[in-house]
Design a protein around this motif. Structure first.
Motif, PDB file in Angstrom:
ATOM      1  N   ARG A 431     -73.192  -4.719-100.600  1.00  0.00           N
ATOM      2  CA  ARG A 431     -73.765  -4.358-101.592  1.00  0.00           C
ATOM      3  C   ARG A 431     -72.858  -3.617-102.778  1.00  0.00           C
ATOM      4  NH1 ARG A 431     -77.864  -1.182 -98.210  1.00  0.00           N
ATOM      5  NH2 ARG A 431     -75.976  -1.948 -96.735  1.00  0.00           N
ATOM      6  N   SER A 438     -69.280  -7.321-109.730  1.00  0.00           N
ATOM      7  CA  SER A 438     -70.268  -7.415-111.181  1.00  0.00           C
ATOM      8  C   SER A 438     -69.520  -6.721-112.340  1.00  0.00           C
ATOM      9  CB  SER A 438     -71.663  -6.824-110.859  1.00  0.00           C
ATOM     10  OG  SER A 438     -72.148  -7.731-110.028  1.00  0.00           O
ATOM     11  N   ALA A 469     -81.677  -6.725 -99.324  1.00  0.00           N
ATOM     12  CA  ALA A 469     -81.340  -7.907-100.267  1.00  0.00           C
ATOM     13  C   ALA A 469     -81.792  -7.832-101.617  1.00  0.00           C
ATOM     14  CB  ALA A 469     -82.478  -9.194 -99.662  1.00  0.00           C
ATOM     15  N   GLN A 470     -82.954  -7.072-101.771  1.00  0.00           N
ATOM     16  CA  GLN A 470     -83.407  -6.789-103.163  1.00  0.00           C
ATOM     17  C   GLN A 470     -82.036  -5.671-103.852  1.00  0.00           C
ATOM     18  OE1 GLN A 470     -87.311  -5.198-101.971  1.00  0.00           O
ATOM     19  NE2 GLN A 470     -88.201  -6.590-103.648  1.00  0.00           N
ATOM     20  N   LYS A 472     -79.105  -5.914-103.070  1.00  0.00           N
ATOM     21  CA  LYS A 472     -77.954  -6.797-103.469  1.00  0.00           C
ATOM     22  C   LYS A 472     -78.302  -7.337-104.648  1.00  0.00           C
ATOM     23  CE  LYS A 472     -77.013  -7.950 -98.688  1.00  0.00           C
ATOM     24  NZ  LYS A 472     -76.741  -8.960 -97.607  1.00  0.00           N
ATOM     25  N   GLU A 473     -79.418  -7.734-104.903  1.00  0.00           N
ATOM     26  CA  GLU A 473     -80.017  -8.436-106.272  1.00  0.00           C
ATOM     27  C   GLU A 473     -79.492  -7.293-107.466  1.00  0.00           C
ATOM     28  OE1 GLU A 473     -82.949 -12.022-105.719  1.00  0.00           O
ATOM     29  OE2 GLU A 473     -84.024  -9.842-105.919  1.00  0.00           O
ATOM     30  N   SER A 474     -79.926  -6.074-107.370  1.00  0.00           N
ATOM     31  CA  SER A 474     -79.742  -5.142-108.204  1.00  0.00           C
ATOM     32  C   SER A 474     -78.348  -4.858-108.561  1.00  0.00           C
ATOM     33  CB  SER A 474     -80.352  -3.811-107.852  1.00  0.00           C
ATOM     34  OG  SER A 474     -79.813  -3.184-106.623  1.00  0.00           O
ATOM     35  N   VAL A 477     -75.960  -9.808-107.118  1.00  0.00           N
ATOM     36  CA  VAL A 477     -76.378 -10.953-106.219  1.00  0.00           C
ATOM     37  C   VAL A 477     -77.269 -11.977-106.808  1.00  0.00           C
ATOM     38  CG1 VAL A 477     -76.964 -11.871-104.107  1.00  0.00           C
ATOM     39  CG2 VAL A 477     -75.261  -9.933-104.193  1.00  0.00           C
ATOM     40  N   GLU A 478     -76.877 -13.172-107.057  1.00  0.00           N
ATOM     41  CA  GLU A 478     -77.755 -14.246-107.785  1.00  0.00           C
ATOM     42  C   GLU A 478     -78.314 -15.305-106.578  1.00  0.00           C
ATOM     43  OE1 GLU A 478     -76.825 -14.980-111.973  1.00  0.00           O
ATOM     44  OE2 GLU A 478     -74.645 -14.531-110.915  1.00  0.00           O
ATOM     45  N   PHE A 480     -78.646 -16.444-102.079  1.00  0.00           N
ATOM     46  CA  PHE A 480     -78.502 -16.186-100.868  1.00  0.00           C
ATOM     47  C   PHE A 480     -78.448 -17.395 -99.621  1.00  0.00           C
ATOM     48  CE2 PHE A 480     -80.838 -12.484-102.869  1.00  0.00           C
ATOM     49  CZ  PHE A 480     -80.154 -11.592-102.278  1.00  0.00           C
ATOM     50  N   LEU A 501     -87.819 -12.288-103.632  1.00  0.00           N
ATOM     51  CA  LEU A 501     -86.482 -12.248-104.178  1.00  0.00           C
ATOM     52  C   LEU A 501     -86.539 -13.090-105.520  1.00  0.00           C
ATOM     53  CD1 LEU A 501     -84.130 -12.604-100.968  1.00  0.00           C
ATOM     54  CD2 LEU A 501     -84.987 -10.335-102.176  1.00  0.00           C
ATOM     55  N   GLY A 503     -83.623 -14.320-106.566  1.00  0.00           N
ATOM     56  CA  GLY A 503     -82.553 -15.159-106.417  1.00  0.00           C
ATOM     57  C   GLY A 503     -82.580 -16.503-105.896  1.00  0.00           C
TER      58      GLY A 503
END
Length: 588
Positions: A431, A438, A469-470, A472-474, A477-478, A480, A501, A503
């Protein structure tokens, strides 16, 4: 004079002292890490250091308590509080004849310990307040964990308290936790309970000045306390060789860039502070506080990313994993990739030393595949084997070679038997690495990376996996890639992931090739789960029969997961490329 009145009316920056730990080491020859304990064992030496800085012209000093947050986190609260109280008495005694301000020095509280950063900061703050200290410097921070809570706590307990929050960034503006310093400054500056924000430590004055260029902090009081430069080893000792006159010259540039609070960190001495005091006295009052603008960044290139473009348009993709070679014989790998490409695969994913054992580098192979075969690669990048500098260097190389998709993973641990000779390097987890990349996308790269993460559908606590995973998206990450779907539970978790999710999701498929293979996966490979019904199907099967069964099961799984996925992530077992080609043909 009240500190806020001084900063508002004096027209000159508030000058702090310099380093305690490195200067203590220079004077005594004792490790700088022991300097806080000297509050109890060698108080006269600490008092002399405080007085040395004050006689050099500084107007504020820090208590000798930097490492007490770590001490507290390690469970030695009684000793930590004793050292803090002694540090307060020494700093107050030294400052009184000079009328100087005393700041409680709060170093970072480590994450993942028995107490949270919030608890660590607030417990220390309570002791400092009990000793009559109302000015606070939270410094050398890698994140803002616990800082909003500390700020609110201080204002509630002592409305007149004054808080400076300072982050430690490397020359490229990133903390050792992978956070971007500018973002941390801007976020912290928005807290109404924080009086000043800034940078200190890790970098010398030149690189911190570079970080200030173009920084938008309108109306914010800025604090800057760099190192004297960068350390070097001389005669088995680590020393700083930055000259006081050069330091003072660069610090005056930092003042002109808008700093209202200045001082020194590692490697600085009373000589550095004396030069700064003289320069500040000779300089006219500050005329402005806007940092100079930075250089123009290179324009963004049009993104050439066939894999991501296909996903973006809603087209299903098929990515196939092929393990890199364990030696320097590349023929089979390249031939396998070419065969998979010709069979209809959209991309090849390349693991980064899976299960912690060395193989050919995934990023170098990705560049070779892209250049020589025209196949879109998706290299895995583990946090395990590289520090931040090595990771950035590799990412820059990938971007130069036109590789703009990467799967970020924390990485499997080093096998137990190898740990005496091979050490893991976990600079940060996936993360934090995603947040770092990013930042590169936004500030430095002309073509951004599309970041993918791993999603373990077979985790016992899948709710925690989804939460991660959430996160990671924040962090940017786009998409999985999931672990294989070989059980009812994994299918249910995949459906939940699709609802939760935002992504893109490539559903994992692993062709089990034998009964022995199924048992091995269930018992020895983390993140794998083959249900009993599938395991039973393989009992007594010869190789050809087992492969036919693997094809049927894999194609069936591909159909069942289609409503919950944007494509397939197909893993090649035991280099059986021909088996995977059969599966691709039937899926297509």
């Amino acid at each position: 004079m009240d500190i806020r009145s001084y900063l508002k009316c004096s027209g000159r920056p508030l000058l702090f002292d310099g380093a305690m730990g490195t200067y203590y080491n220079t004077l005594t020859g004792l490790p700088s890490g022991q300097c806080e304990r000297a509050n109890l064992d060698r108080p006269e030496e600490i008092l002399a250091i405080h007085r040395g800085y004050l006689s050099s012209g500084c107007q504020a000093i820090k208590t000798n308590t930097f490492s007490m947050g770590a001490e507290l986190a390690d469970g030695d609260e009684a000793l930590a509080m004793q050292i803090i109280r002694a540090g307060c008495r020494l700093a107050q005694a030294a400052a009184e004849p000079y009328g100087a301000y005393v700041f409680a020095d709060l170093g970072p509280v480590p994450l993942g310990k028995s107490i949270s950063p919030e608890e660590g900061y607030c417990r220390q703050a309570e002791v400092f307040l009990s000793q009559g200290i109302t000015h606070f410097l939270a410094e050398t921070l890698p994140t803002d964990e616990g800082i909003p809570e500390l700020a609110r706590y201080l204002k509630k307990r002592c409305p007149e308290s004054f808080l400076i929050v300072s982050f430690a960034v490397s020359s490229d503006g990133v903390t050792w936790e992978g956070s971007r310093g500018r973002e941390l400054l801007q976020k912290t500056a928005r807290l109404p309970e924080v009086d000043a924000v800034g940078f200190n430590c890790v970098s010398g004055p030149h690189h911190i000045l570079e970080q200030l260029r173009g920084l938008e902090l309108s109306g914010t009081l800025l604090s800057v306390m760099p190192n004297a430069g960068y350390p070097t080893v001389v005669g088995h000792r680590t020393v700083f060789q930055g000259a006081p006159d050069y330091f003072a010259q660069k610090m005056m540039e930092i003042v002109q860039a808008g700093a209202g609070i200045v001082g020194g960190c590692c490697g600085t001495t009373p000589a550095h502070i004396a030069q700064m005091a003289a320069a500040l006295t000779a300089a006219p009052a500050r005329q402005g506080t806007r940092p100079p603008r930075g250089g123009e960044r290179a324009p963004r290139r049009p993104s050439e990313n066939p894999l991501w473009e296909k996903l973006r348009r809603g087209k299903r993709v098929l990515a196939v994993e092929l393990d890199p070679p364990v030696d320097d014989e590349i023929g089979f790998f390249m031939e396998g990739v070419a065969a998979l490409r010709d069979a209809g695969a959209d991309a090849v994913t390349i693991a980064d030393c899976p299960v912690g054992r060395p193989r050919a580098d995934s990023s170098l192979l990705a560049c070779k595949v892209k250049r020589e075969l025209g196949m879109e690669p998706l290299p895995h990048m583990a946090c395990r084997d590289r520090n931040l500098n090595a990771t950035k260097a590799l990412l820059l190389g990938l971007s130069i070679e036109g590789v703009h998709n990467v799967l970020l993973v924390t990485g499997d641990p080093i096998p137990t038997e190898a740990r005496d000779e091979v050490k893991s390097v976990f600079n940060f987890n996936s993360r934090k690495l995603a947040r770092y990349v990013s930042g590169l996308n936004e500030d430095e790269l002309t073509t951004p990376f599309r970041l993918f993460g791993a999603l373990n559908l077979n985790a016992r606590n899948f709710a925690m996996q989804l939460k991660m995973a959430q996160e990671k998206e924040s962090c940017g990450v786009e998409g999985f890639l999931t672990q294989p779907v070989l059980s009812k539970e994994a299918m249910e978790n995949l459906a939940l992931a699709r609802k939760t999710l935002g992504g893109k999701i490539l559903g994992g498929i692993f062709p089990v090739v034998s009964y022995k293979n199924a048992c091995f996966l269930n018992n020895e490979i983390s993140g794998m789960r083959v249900c009993d019904e599938i395991v039973a199907l393989y009992e007594g099967k010869e190789r050809r029969e087992a492969e036919d069964l693997a094809v049927r099961i894999s194609v069936q799984v591909a159909r069942e997961i289609a409503p919950y996925t944007d494509g397939i992530y197909l893993m090649t077992p035991f280099r059986r490329v021909e088996l995977v080609k059969r599966i691709i043909t039937q899926i297509r």
